[in-house]
Motif scaffolding. Structure first.
Motif, mmCIF file in Angstrom:
data_model
loop_
_atom_site.group_PDB
_atom_site.id
_atom_site.type_symbol
_atom_site.label_atom_id
_atom_site.label_comp_id
_atom_site.label_asym_id
_atom_site.label_seq_id
_atom_site.Cartn_x
_atom_site.Cartn_y
_atom_site.Cartn_z
ATOM 1 N N GLN A 163 28.205 -100.768 -24.380
ATOM 2 C CA GLN A 163 28.200 -100.884 -22.934
ATOM 3 C C GLN A 163 29.348 -100.125 -22.279
ATOM 4 O OE1 GLN A 163 27.886 -104.928 -21.622
ATOM 5 N NE2 GLN A 163 26.089 -105.376 -22.877
ATOM 6 N N GLU A 164 30.506 -100.125 -22.898
ATOM 7 C CA GLU A 164 31.684 -99.487 -22.292
ATOM 8 C C GLU A 164 31.656 -97.972 -22.443
ATOM 9 O OE1 GLU A 164 33.714 -101.320 -20.501
ATOM 10 O OE2 GLU A 164 32.463 -103.040 -21.047
ATOM 11 N N GLN A 165 30.750 -97.455 -23.237
ATOM 12 C CA GLN A 165 30.713 -96.013 -23.505
ATOM 13 C C GLN A 165 29.677 -95.277 -22.642
ATOM 14 O OE1 GLN A 165 31.515 -98.235 -26.231
ATOM 15 N NE2 GLN A 165 33.488 -97.369 -25.653
ATOM 16 N N VAL A 166 29.003 -95.971 -21.767
ATOM 17 C CA VAL A 166 27.957 -95.351 -20.951
ATOM 18 C C VAL A 166 28.314 -95.473 -19.476
ATOM 19 C CG1 VAL A 166 25.500 -95.327 -20.368
ATOM 20 C CG2 VAL A 166 26.223 -95.942 -22.687
ATOM 21 N N THR A 167 28.238 -94.350 -18.760
ATOM 22 C CA THR A 167 28.483 -94.331 -17.321
ATOM 23 C C THR A 167 27.228 -93.861 -16.608
ATOM 24 O OG1 THR A 167 30.826 -93.812 -17.662
ATOM 25 C CG2 THR A 167 29.930 -93.435 -15.464
ATOM 26 N N TYR A 168 26.746 -94.705 -15.720
ATOM 27 C CA TYR A 168 25.509 -94.423 -14.981
ATOM 28 C C TYR A 168 25.850 -94.341 -13.493
ATOM 29 C CZ TYR A 168 20.765 -95.533 -13.116
ATOM 30 O OH TYR A 168 19.576 -95.534 -12.436
ATOM 31 N N LEU B 196 18.931 -98.830 -23.051
ATOM 32 C CA LEU B 196 18.864 -98.280 -24.409
ATOM 33 C C LEU B 196 20.172 -97.598 -24.787
ATOM 34 C CD1 LEU B 196 17.307 -97.468 -26.985
ATOM 35 C CD2 LEU B 196 16.511 -95.445 -25.725
ATOM 36 N N LEU B 197 20.708 -96.786 -23.890
ATOM 37 C CA LEU B 197 21.967 -96.097 -24.176
ATOM 38 C C LEU B 197 23.097 -97.086 -24.425
ATOM 39 C CD1 LEU B 197 21.755 -93.250 -21.491
ATOM 40 C CD2 LEU B 197 21.448 -92.998 -23.970
ATOM 41 N N ARG B 198 23.140 -98.158 -23.641
ATOM 42 C CA ARG B 198 24.171 -99.175 -23.829
ATOM 43 C C ARG B 198 24.000 -99.887 -25.166
ATOM 44 N NH1 ARG B 198 26.245 -101.850 -18.814
ATOM 45 N NH2 ARG B 198 25.416 -103.819 -19.596
ATOM 46 N N HIS B 199 22.745 -100.097 -25.557
ATOM 47 C CA HIS B 199 22.475 -100.739 -26.842
ATOM 48 C C HIS B 199 22.931 -99.850 -28.005
ATOM 49 C CE1 HIS B 199 20.308 -103.203 -29.818
ATOM 50 N NE2 HIS B 199 19.931 -102.047 -30.345
ATOM 51 N N VAL B 200 22.664 -98.557 -27.893
ATOM 52 C CA VAL B 200 22.962 -97.633 -28.988
ATOM 53 C C VAL B 200 24.439 -97.254 -29.032
ATOM 54 C CG1 VAL B 200 22.506 -95.320 -29.904
ATOM 55 C CG2 VAL B 200 20.612 -96.728 -29.049
ATOM 56 N N GLN C 203 24.590 -96.767 -33.351
ATOM 57 C CA GLN C 203 24.404 -95.324 -33.279
ATOM 58 C C GLN C 203 23.566 -94.771 -34.423
ATOM 59 O OE1 GLN C 203 27.923 -93.058 -32.277
ATOM 60 N NE2 GLN C 203 28.743 -94.741 -31.070
ATOM 61 N N THR C 204 23.066 -95.663 -35.297
ATOM 62 C CA THR C 204 22.146 -95.193 -36.333
ATOM 63 C C THR C 204 20.756 -94.968 -35.735
ATOM 64 O OG1 THR C 204 21.612 -97.479 -36.942
ATOM 65 C CG2 THR C 204 23.406 -96.409 -38.148
ATOM 66 N N THR C 205 20.523 -95.549 -34.558
ATOM 67 C CA THR C 205 19.243 -95.350 -33.878
ATOM 68 C C THR C 205 19.217 -93.966 -33.236
ATOM 69 O OG1 THR C 205 18.981 -97.707 -33.411
ATOM 70 C CG2 THR C 205 17.744 -96.173 -32.027
ATOM 71 N N GLY C 206 18.238 -93.157 -33.591
ATOM 72 C CA GLY C 206 18.130 -91.826 -33.017
ATOM 73 C C GLY C 206 17.274 -91.854 -31.770
ATOM 74 N N ILE C 207 17.723 -91.203 -30.729
ATOM 75 C CA ILE C 207 16.993 -91.165 -29.470
ATOM 76 C C ILE C 207 16.420 -89.771 -29.257
ATOM 77 C CG2 ILE C 207 17.176 -91.399 -26.963
ATOM 78 C CD1 ILE C 207 19.467 -93.342 -27.384
ATOM 79 N N SER D 59 13.175 -95.588 -28.007
ATOM 80 C CA SER D 59 14.014 -94.458 -28.418
ATOM 81 C C SER D 59 13.212 -93.178 -28.526
ATOM 82 C CB SER D 59 14.682 -94.767 -29.769
ATOM 83 O OG SER D 59 15.577 -95.843 -29.664
ATOM 84 N N ASP D 60 11.897 -93.296 -28.603
ATOM 85 C CA ASP D 60 11.015 -92.133 -28.665
ATOM 86 C C ASP D 60 10.551 -91.802 -27.252
ATOM 87 O OD1 ASP D 60 9.331 -90.081 -29.341
ATOM 88 O OD2 ASP D 60 7.840 -91.349 -30.339
ATOM 89 N N ASP D 61 11.428 -91.177 -26.476
ATOM 90 C CA ASP D 61 11.137 -90.757 -25.105
ATOM 91 C C ASP D 61 10.626 -91.910 -24.251
ATOM 92 O OD1 ASP D 61 11.085 -88.814 -23.070
ATOM 93 O OD2 ASP D 61 8.962 -88.422 -23.410
#
Length: 479
Positions: free
Chosen positions: A67-72, A60-64, A5-9, A357-359
């Motif tokens: 995996q268990e915190q993202v619902t698609y 990307l969201l799963r990486h940041v 989560q240090t990676t800013g999107i 992470s940059d769009d």
């Protein structure tokens, strides 16, 4: 992948017309909804673009965030007039058509490296939720019933048109369509419509009928992600009226100021500089490409080579360049037909992560991959390169070491002499073109096929691939 989560999107938000730092409502519960296909036929290559775009974002969201915190969620529209027409035309049942088409779709999207979403709801499974939402809209004065229909009262929602930047009065002035007599206002749209005896239908307070297109996504998104969620995506062609109508009915029914915090739209696709059209002869499906021997990874690579917010042009030149690049990369990661076992798990390169992470700047990410490959000197470098490929959805099949779609690359590492065989046949063909004597070409081709090889000959050249029944012993005397 471990959370990072240090990676800013940063993502471009269609709603605000600018790139913004992405902050989810809850860091441990990131939620995304993407409009899926209407299932009546094979997916054409344009249909694959939003799948690949939002699969990349999902990865990307799963990486940041983990995996268990993202619902698609990506839906299937399995009740639609196009499906009804296909059933009437073919004499098949609607259920047969939708089941077959969904299976085709999932198979084709898996071939281009797309992960399956966490939820893939079908519209017919949420009819009750749609009826309940329509009833709420009517109770609140945002909708009304008329002649077996239920319609949304567009002027009851002051923010209508904000997403697409359109003015209601301007839209009416520019419209050249006949207005149904049961509409209070030309802009009002259908939430529910009556069904004839030969059309699918469900009982409702307004009579037997079926839902309009827009209400289904509002109902399914609410059921699976809540009244408000983080990201809603789809093709640019859905911005109006589909997404505009989703926002209006969702916000009015739920009493919220927004449906999704971020709205993202990918641009459309062309083929060799022209709009894809059956009349132009440049219309083809994902399955058409796969059947022609174009690996799914190549399709994905070509798509990622153009930024998702720019129009994309599928060309034969881009396909050839993508295949050449992936062939080179895959061979470097392959040893004796298997993925090089000395390579560890590796970690995705921060430069690749920063790019997407940059769009979702996938062209920049691919440029970084070229740099990484060129500078790789150690097994550790290659392991990190491989992990970076996986993050972009280009590495899973390589990791299997027995990919059906990229078997030609892996097999040539197992049996490098295949290139010699290809060259020999190419030389024989060139000579035959001059002498008009194709006996040697026919002899070599027959011998290769007898040995279990697949021979591909086209204007672009000659390629010899190993088939499932390959027997190297039968090639004695041909090398």
């Amino acid at each position: 992948m471990t959370p990072n989560q240090t990676t800013g999107i940063k993502l471009y938000n269609t709603k605000t017309r600018k790139k913004e730092v992405f902050t989810p409502f809850k860091a441990d519960d990131v939620r995304m909804y993407v409009c899926g296909p209407t299932v009546y036929d094979r997916a054409h290559i344009g249909n694959a673009r939003p799948v690949i775009v939002f699969d990349t974002l999902y990865r990307l969201l799963r990486h940041v965030y983990g995996q268990e915190q993202v619902t698609y969620v990506r839906n299937f529209t399995d009740v639609d007039d196009k499906i009804n027409a296909k059933a009437a035309e073919t004499g098949r049942t609607i259920g047969e058509i939708t089941e077959e088409t969904i299976a085709w779709y999932l198979e084709d999207m898996a071939a281009v490296g797309a992960l399956e979403p966490d939820h893939m709801p079908r519209a017919t499974g949420y009819i009750g939720e749609m009826i309940a939402m329509i009833e709420t809209l009517i109770e609140k004065g945002h909708a009304y019933a008329a002649e077996g229909h239920a319609l949304f009262r567009v002027r009851s929602y002051e923010a209508y048109g904000a997403l697409s930047g359109r003015d209601v009065d301007d839209m009416i002035a520019g419209a050249r369509v006949e207005v149904a007599p049961y509409k209070e206002d030309p802009m009002d749209f259908v939430l529910w419509k009556p069904s004839s005896a030969d059309q699918p239908g469900w009982d409702s307070p307004w009579g037997r009928g079926r839902p309009g297109w827009h209400i289904e996504c509002s109902a399914m998104a609410k059921a699976l992600l809540g009244e408000t969620f983080d990201i809603h995506g789809g093709g640019l062609d859905l911005q109006f009226p589909h997404h505009e109508d989703e926002i209006a009915q969702s916000c009015c029914a739920n009493g919220t100021s927004e449906m999704a915090r971020f709205w993202m739209h990918n641009e459309m696709l062309q083929v060799e500089g022209k709009k894809m059209s059956k009349s132009l002869g440049n219309f083809f499906t994902v399955r058409d490409l796969l059947a022609q021997g174009v690996p799914g990874e190549v399709i994905r690579f070509v798509f990622l080579s153009t930024h998702y917010r720019k129009p994309m042009d599928w060309t034969e030149k881009k396909r050839e360049e993508a295949e050449k690049t992936l062939r080179k990369w895959t061979l470097a990661l392959t040893s004796d037909g298997l993925i090089n076992k000395r390579l560890g798990d590796g970690a995705a390169d921060q430069g690749v992560i920063d790019a997407i992470s940059d769009d979702l700047n996938t062209p920049l990410a691919i440029a970084r991959l070229h740099e990484l490959f060129k500078s790789a000197e150690t097994d550790s470098d290659l392991a990190n390169f491989k992990a970076s490929l996986v993050l972009l959805g280009l590495g899973e099949r390589v990791n299997l070491g027995a990919s059906k779609t990229f078997s030609d690359i892996v097999v040539k590492a197992q049996f490098p002499e295949l290139q010699t065989l290809s060259d020999n046949l190419a030389v024989a063909r060139d000579e035959a073109m001059k002498t008009k004597d194709f006996s040697e070409v026919d002899r070599l081709k027959a011998a290769y096929i007898e040995a279990g090889l697949e021979v591909r000959m086209s204007k672009a050249g000659v390629d010899v691939l190993r088939g499932e029944s390959f027997d190297a012993a039968k090639l004695e005397g041909l090398l």
